[in-house]
Each structure stands twice: as C-alpha cells, then as structure tokens.
Write a protein that holds these residues in place. Structure first.
Motif, PDB file in Angstrom:
ATOM      1  N   LEU A  55       0.833  -1.208   0.000  1.00 14.27           N
ATOM      2  CA  LEU A  55       0.000   0.000   0.000  1.00 14.27           C
ATOM      3  C   LEU A  55       0.867   1.256   0.000  1.00 14.27           C
ATOM      4  N   ARG A  56       1.935   1.251   0.767  1.00 16.01           N
ATOM      5  CA  ARG A  56       2.843   2.410   0.788  1.00 16.01           C
ATOM      6  C   ARG A  56       3.450   2.649  -0.593  1.00 16.01           C
ATOM      7  N   GLN A  57       3.868   1.574  -1.252  1.00 14.57           N
ATOM      8  CA  GLN A  57       4.443   1.715  -2.590  1.00 14.57           C
ATOM      9  C   GLN A  57       3.424   2.277  -3.571  1.00 14.57           C
ATOM     10  N   LEU A  58       2.198   1.786  -3.499  1.00 11.83           N
ATOM     11  CA  LEU A  58       1.154   2.302  -4.389  1.00 11.83           C
ATOM     12  C   LEU A  58       0.912   3.782  -4.138  1.00 11.83           C
ATOM     13  N   ARG A  59       0.821   4.164  -2.878  1.00 16.23           N
ATOM     14  CA  ARG A  59       0.591   5.575  -2.566  1.00 16.23           C
ATOM     15  C   ARG A  59       1.692   6.453  -3.134  1.00 16.23           C
ATOM     16  N   ARG A  60       2.933   5.999  -3.042  1.00 13.23           N
ATOM     17  CA  ARG A  60       4.038   6.770  -3.627  1.00 13.23           C
ATOM     18  C   ARG A  60       3.879   6.859  -5.148  1.00 13.23           C
ATOM     19  N   GLY A  61       3.501   5.758  -5.771  1.00 10.80           N
ATOM     20  CA  GLY A  61       3.320   5.753  -7.217  1.00 10.80           C
ATOM     21  C   GLY A  61       2.153   6.603  -7.689  1.00 10.80           C
ATOM     22  N   TRP A  62       1.161   6.766  -6.835  1.00 13.59           N
ATOM     23  CA  TRP A  62      -0.016   7.573  -7.180  1.00 13.59           C
ATOM     24  C   TRP A  62       0.210   9.067  -7.033  1.00 13.59           C
ATOM     25  N   GLN A  63       1.285   9.496  -6.409  1.00 13.57           N
ATOM     26  CA  GLN A  63       1.479  10.911  -6.120  1.00 13.57           C
ATOM     27  C   GLN A  63       1.249  11.818  -7.334  1.00 13.57           C
ATOM     28  N   PRO A  64       1.791  11.517  -8.505  1.00 16.77           N
ATOM     29  CA  PRO A  64       1.566  12.418  -9.643  1.00 16.77           C
ATOM     30  C   PRO A  64       0.101  12.453 -10.113  1.00 16.77           C
ATOM     31  N   TYR A  65      -0.695  11.482  -9.703  1.00 18.33           N
ATOM     32  CA  TYR A  65      -2.076  11.365 -10.185  1.00 18.33           C
ATOM     33  C   TYR A  65      -3.106  11.638  -9.090  1.00 18.33           C
ATOM     34  N   ARG A  66      -2.676  12.122  -7.938  1.00 18.64           N
ATOM     35  CA  ARG A  66      -3.561  12.206  -6.776  1.00 18.64           C
ATOM     36  C   ARG A  66      -4.754  13.137  -6.968  1.00 18.64           C
ATOM     37  N   ALA A  67      -4.743  13.986  -7.986  1.00 20.03           N
ATOM     38  CA  ALA A  67      -5.886  14.858  -8.248  1.00 20.03           C
ATOM     39  C   ALA A  67      -7.042  14.106  -8.908  1.00 20.03           C
ATOM     40  N   ALA A  68      -6.763  12.952  -9.507  1.00 23.07           N
ATOM     41  CA  ALA A  68      -7.822  12.152 -10.136  1.00 23.07           C
ATOM     42  C   ALA A  68      -8.734  11.596  -9.052  1.00 23.07           C
ATOM     43  N   PRO A  69     -10.045  11.681  -9.219  1.00 21.31           N
ATOM     44  CA  PRO A  69     -10.981  11.282  -8.162  1.00 21.31           C
ATOM     45  C   PRO A  69     -10.801   9.850  -7.643  1.00 21.31           C
ATOM     46  N   ARG A  70     -10.654   8.895  -8.534  1.00 18.37           N
ATOM     47  CA  ARG A  70     -10.488   7.501  -8.090  1.00 18.37           C
ATOM     48  C   ARG A  70      -9.178   7.302  -7.341  1.00 18.37           C
ATOM     49  N   VAL A  71      -8.145   7.933  -7.833  1.00 17.87           N
ATOM     50  CA  VAL A  71      -6.839   7.826  -7.187  1.00 17.87           C
ATOM     51  C   VAL A  71      -6.903   8.467  -5.803  1.00 17.87           C
ATOM     52  N   ALA A  72      -7.577   9.601  -5.700  1.00 17.94           N
ATOM     53  CA  ALA A  72      -7.728  10.263  -4.406  1.00 17.94           C
ATOM     54  C   ALA A  72      -8.501   9.377  -3.430  1.00 17.94           C
ATOM     55  N   GLU A  73      -9.552   8.743  -3.910  1.00 23.04           N
ATOM     56  CA  GLU A  73     -10.351   7.858  -3.054  1.00 23.04           C
ATOM     57  C   GLU A  73      -9.532   6.650  -2.586  1.00 23.04           C
ATOM     58  N   ALA A  74      -8.825   6.033  -3.519  1.00 21.71           N
ATOM     59  CA  ALA A  74      -7.996   4.883  -3.154  1.00 21.71           C
ATOM     60  C   ALA A  74      -6.845   5.300  -2.238  1.00 21.71           C
ATOM     61  N   GLY A  75      -6.283   6.467  -2.480  1.00 23.20           N
ATOM     62  CA  GLY A  75      -5.232   6.987  -1.622  1.00 23.20           C
ATOM     63  C   GLY A  75      -5.711   7.236  -0.211  1.00 23.20           C
ATOM     64  N   ALA A  76      -6.928   7.775  -0.093  1.00 22.37           N
ATOM     65  CA  ALA A  76      -7.506   8.005   1.232  1.00 22.37           C
ATOM     66  C   ALA A  76      -7.778   6.684   1.943  1.00 22.37           C
ATOM     67  N   LEU A  77      -8.254   5.701   1.203  1.00 19.03           N
ATOM     68  CA  LEU A  77      -8.467   4.368   1.784  1.00 19.03           C
ATOM     69  C   LEU A  77      -7.152   3.805   2.301  1.00 19.03           C
ATOM     70  N   ALA A  78      -6.115   3.879   1.478  1.00 22.40           N
ATOM     71  CA  ALA A  78      -4.807   3.354   1.875  1.00 22.40           C
ATOM     72  C   ALA A  78      -4.271   4.108   3.085  1.00 22.40           C
ATOM     73  N   ALA A  79      -4.415   5.435   3.075  1.00 19.93           N
ATOM     74  CA  ALA A  79      -3.927   6.223   4.213  1.00 19.93           C
ATOM     75  C   ALA A  79      -4.634   5.815   5.504  1.00 19.93           C
ATOM     76  N   GLY A  80      -5.938   5.591   5.420  1.00 25.46           N
ATOM     77  CA  GLY A  80      -6.686   5.167   6.597  1.00 25.46           C
ATOM     78  C   GLY A  80      -6.252   3.804   7.102  1.00 25.46           C
ATOM     79  N   LEU A  81      -5.924   2.928   6.193  1.00 24.71           N
ATOM     80  CA  LEU A  81      -5.498   1.587   6.585  1.00 24.71           C
ATOM     81  C   LEU A  81      -4.078   1.573   7.139  1.00 24.71           C
ATOM     82  N   LEU A  82      -3.280   2.546   6.746  1.00 26.71           N
ATOM     83  CA  LEU A  82      -1.886   2.590   7.200  1.00 26.71           C
ATOM     84  C   LEU A  82      -1.721   3.304   8.536  1.00 26.71           C
ATOM     85  N   ARG A  83      -2.782   3.898   9.043  1.00 26.95           N
ATOM     86  CA  ARG A  83      -2.690   4.582  10.349  1.00 26.95           C
ATOM     87  C   ARG A  83      -2.575   3.608  11.469  1.00 26.95           C
TER      88      ARG A  83
END
Length: 83
Positions: A55-83
């Motif tokens: 999940l951490r690797q994916l979040r890093r890979g998504w950084q350039p695309y984080r403005a895309a709605p699906r990427v933002a949603e998945a990023g938020a899910l991953a961030a919540g799971l990594l807390r």
C-alpha cells in the motif's frame, strides 16, 4: 482472485495489490486505483506488514495522479489503513 476462498483474504489482497502495481507500471493510475477499491472489503481488517508495504508503494506511485478522483479515493483508503 475469484478462485480464492473468502478465508484467503490476505492472499487475495496481495494478488489484487500486485495487479494494481501492474496497472500503475503500465501508466494507468485510474485502473490501479479502481483495482484497489474493488477489494476494499478484503483490505479492511488485515494485519500484514507485506500488505502495508504494498500500500505504501502504491501511494508513492499515485502521487503524480492524486488529483484524479479515483486515485484520491484509493489513496484516502490506503492512508486510513496505514494509520
């Protein structure tokens, strides 16, 4: 992933995360995010260092695309799971 039994959540999750990585490497961040969102039920409740690492690797890979709605949603899910 559908061939795995429900009790094999961790295995299904790892397969899904690897698929998401493949989509991301292929340049399709939206599909990578959709893949992760598609198995969000499996992600919740798994205590695995390997899953967290993926999940951490994916979040890093998504950084350039984080403005895309699906990427933002998945990023938020991953961030919540990594807390």
């Amino acid at each position: 992933m559908d061939t795995r039994r429900p009790v094999e959540r961790r295995t299904r999750t790892m397969i899904g995360l690897r698929c998401a990585h493949a989509h991301l490497r292929g340049g399709d961040a939206e599909q990578a995010a959709a893949t992760v969102l598609g198995f969000r039920q499996d992600l919740t409740g798994i205590a695995s260092a390997r899953v967290r690492g993926e999940l951490r690797q994916l979040r890093r890979g998504w950084q350039p695309y984080r403005a895309a709605p699906r990427v933002a949603e998945a990023g938020a899910l991953a961030a919540g799971l990594l807390r």
